[in-house]
Design a protein around this motif. Structure first.
Motif, PDB file in Angstrom:
ATOM      1  N   LEU A 116       0.830  -1.210   0.000  1.00 52.89           N
ATOM      2  CA  LEU A 116       0.000   0.000   0.000  1.00 52.89           C
ATOM      3  C   LEU A 116       0.862   1.257   0.000  1.00 52.89           C
ATOM      4  N   ASN A 117       1.932   1.261   0.782  1.00 51.68           N
ATOM      5  CA  ASN A 117       2.845   2.415   0.788  1.00 51.68           C
ATOM      6  C   ASN A 117       3.568   2.557  -0.543  1.00 51.68           C
ATOM      7  N   THR A 118       3.917   1.443  -1.173  1.00 50.26           N
ATOM      8  CA  THR A 118       4.552   1.487  -2.490  1.00 50.26           C
ATOM      9  C   THR A 118       3.593   2.079  -3.525  1.00 50.26           C
ATOM     10  N   LEU A 119       2.349   1.604  -3.519  1.00 46.33           N
ATOM     11  CA  LEU A 119       1.329   2.130  -4.429  1.00 46.33           C
ATOM     12  C   LEU A 119       1.103   3.621  -4.190  1.00 46.33           C
ATOM     13  N   LEU A 120       1.070   4.018  -2.928  1.00 46.88           N
ATOM     14  CA  LEU A 120       0.902   5.424  -2.581  1.00 46.88           C
ATOM     15  C   LEU A 120       2.060   6.265  -3.107  1.00 46.88           C
ATOM     16  N   ALA A 121       3.292   5.806  -2.882  1.00 44.77           N
ATOM     17  CA  ALA A 121       4.466   6.567  -3.324  1.00 44.77           C
ATOM     18  C   ALA A 121       4.500   6.688  -4.846  1.00 44.77           C
ATOM     19  N   VAL A 122       4.210   5.602  -5.543  1.00 46.10           N
ATOM     20  CA  VAL A 122       4.229   5.629  -7.009  1.00 46.10           C
ATOM     21  C   VAL A 122       3.163   6.592  -7.539  1.00 46.10           C
ATOM     22  N   SER A 123       1.969   6.534  -6.973  1.00 42.96           N
ATOM     23  CA  SER A 123       0.896   7.421  -7.454  1.00 42.96           C
ATOM     24  C   SER A 123       1.208   8.884  -7.140  1.00 42.96           C
ATOM     25  N   MET A 124       1.790   9.145  -5.974  1.00 40.19           N
ATOM     26  CA  MET A 124       2.153  10.528  -5.633  1.00 40.19           C
ATOM     27  C   MET A 124       3.206  11.067  -6.599  1.00 40.19           C
ATOM     28  N   VAL A 125       4.238  10.279  -6.835  1.00 41.95           N
ATOM     29  CA  VAL A 125       5.312  10.726  -7.738  1.00 41.95           C
ATOM     30  C   VAL A 125       4.754  10.939  -9.139  1.00 41.95           C
ATOM     31  N   LEU A 126       3.918  10.027  -9.609  1.00 44.37           N
ATOM     32  CA  LEU A 126       3.341  10.137 -10.946  1.00 44.37           C
ATOM     33  C   LEU A 126       2.526  11.427 -11.083  1.00 44.37           C
ATOM     34  N   ILE A 127       1.686  11.712 -10.116  1.00 42.77           N
ATOM     35  CA  ILE A 127       0.854  12.915 -10.178  1.00 42.77           C
ATOM     36  C   ILE A 127       1.707  14.178 -10.095  1.00 42.77           C
ATOM     37  N   MET A 128       2.729  14.174  -9.230  1.00 41.11           N
ATOM     38  CA  MET A 128       3.583  15.362  -9.123  1.00 41.11           C
ATOM     39  C   MET A 128       4.403  15.574 -10.390  1.00 41.11           C
ATOM     40  N   VAL A 129       4.899  14.503 -10.997  1.00 41.41           N
ATOM     41  CA  VAL A 129       5.695  14.636 -12.224  1.00 41.41           C
ATOM     42  C   VAL A 129       4.820  15.125 -13.371  1.00 41.41           C
ATOM     43  N   VAL A 130       3.655  14.505 -13.557  1.00 42.94           N
ATOM     44  CA  VAL A 130       2.765  14.911 -14.651  1.00 42.94           C
ATOM     45  C   VAL A 130       2.262  16.340 -14.433  1.00 42.94           C
ATOM     46  N   GLY A 131       1.875  16.671 -13.198  1.00 42.40           N
ATOM     47  CA  GLY A 131       1.398  18.030 -12.905  1.00 42.40           C
ATOM     48  C   GLY A 131       2.469  19.078 -13.130  1.00 42.40           C
ATOM     49  N   THR A 132       3.686  18.789 -12.693  1.00 45.16           N
ATOM     50  CA  THR A 132       4.798  19.715 -12.903  1.00 45.16           C
ATOM     51  C   THR A 132       5.084  19.882 -14.388  1.00 45.16           C
ATOM     52  N   TYR A 133       5.048  18.777 -15.118  1.00 46.43           N
ATOM     53  CA  TYR A 133       5.269  18.815 -16.566  1.00 46.43           C
ATOM     54  C   TYR A 133       4.230  19.702 -17.246  1.00 46.43           C
ATOM     55  N   VAL A 134       2.981  19.533 -16.875  1.00 44.73           N
ATOM     56  CA  VAL A 134       1.907  20.324 -17.488  1.00 44.73           C
ATOM     57  C   VAL A 134       2.071  21.809 -17.161  1.00 44.73           C
ATOM     58  N   ILE A 135       2.382  22.128 -15.924  1.00 42.90           N
ATOM     59  CA  ILE A 135       2.516  23.540 -15.529  1.00 42.90           C
ATOM     60  C   ILE A 135       3.641  24.224 -16.295  1.00 42.90           C
ATOM     61  N   PHE A 136       4.775  23.550 -16.437  1.00 47.24           N
ATOM     62  CA  PHE A 136       5.932  24.209 -17.041  1.00 47.24           C
ATOM     63  C   PHE A 136       6.037  24.061 -18.562  1.00 47.24           C
ATOM     64  N   THR A 137       5.280  23.151 -19.152  1.00 50.19           N
ATOM     65  CA  THR A 137       5.364  22.984 -20.607  1.00 50.19           C
ATOM     66  C   THR A 137       4.066  23.372 -21.288  1.00 50.19           C
ATOM     67  N   PHE A 138       3.142  23.984 -20.571  1.00 55.91           N
ATOM     68  CA  PHE A 138       1.863  24.391 -21.148  1.00 55.91           C
ATOM     69  C   PHE A 138       2.100  25.340 -22.302  1.00 55.91           C
TER      70      PHE A 138
END
Length: 143
Positions: A116-138
Motif C-alpha cells: 500500500l505504501n509502495t502504491l501510494l508513493a508511485v501514485s504521488m510521484v506520478l501525479i507530481m511529475v505529470v502536474g509539474t510537466y503540465v505547468i511548465f510545458t503548457f
C-alpha cells in the motif's frame, strides 16, 4: 466492591483486544518531522488554496472569465506557475503523508503495509511529475 448487574461483575475492567504490536523503535525522528510537516503544510495550503479560490471565483468577474485563454495568461507568469506548483506539491505531500499514517494504523500485515505504501508513493510521484510537466510545458498556441 461493585454489585453484579445482570450476572456480570464489574470488579475488573473488561478485556480489550491487544493493539497491533509496534515495530521496533528506530532512532530516527521521521515521525516527528512528518507531524511538523503536516501542521506547517496545512497552514501554507490554507493560504495558497484560499488565495487561489479568491482569485478564481471572486476577482474580475469570477468563474465566467475562466477559460483556456485565462489559464494561458495565468501560466505565462512564473509567479502563478510557482503558486500552482506549490499548491500541487504541498497537497500531494500533505495528503500522502496523511494516507501513509492511515495505512500504518490500519494495515495489519507488514506485506500489505509495504504494498500500500509502495502504491501510494508511485501514485504521488506520478501525479507530481505529470502536474509539474503540465505547468511548465503548457503551450497556449494550440495548432
Amino acid at each position: 466492591m461493585s454489585a453484579p448487574v445482570l450476572g456480570k461483575s464489574y470488579d475488573r475492567p473488561a478485556s480489550l483486544d491487544q493493539p497491533r504490536t509496534p515495530r521496533a523503535r528506530s532512532n530516527s525522528n521521521f515521525e516527528k518531522y512528518a507531524w511538523v510537516f503536516m501542521r506547517l503544510s496545512g497552514l501554507l495550503l490554507i493560504v495558497l488554496v484560499f488565495g487561489h479560490l479568491t482569485i478564481m471565483l471572486m476577482v474580475d468577474g469570477g468563474v465566467k472569465r475562466i477559460n483556456f485563454g485565462f489559464v494561458a495568461g495565468r501560466w505565462a507568469s512564473p509567479f502563478w506557475q510557482i503558486w500552482d506548483l506549490a499548491m500541487l506539491w504541498l497537497a500531494q505531500l500533505h495528503g500522502g503523508n496523511g494516507l501513509r499514517t492511515v495505512i500504518a494504523d490500519y494495515s495489519r500485515k507488514d506485506s500489505t503495509r509495504f504494498w500500500l505504501n509502495t502504491l501510494l508513493a508511485v501514485s504521488m510521484v506520478l501525479i507530481m511529475v505529470v502536474g509539474t510537466y503540465v505547468i511548465f510545458t503548457f503551450d497556449p498556441n494550440i495548432s
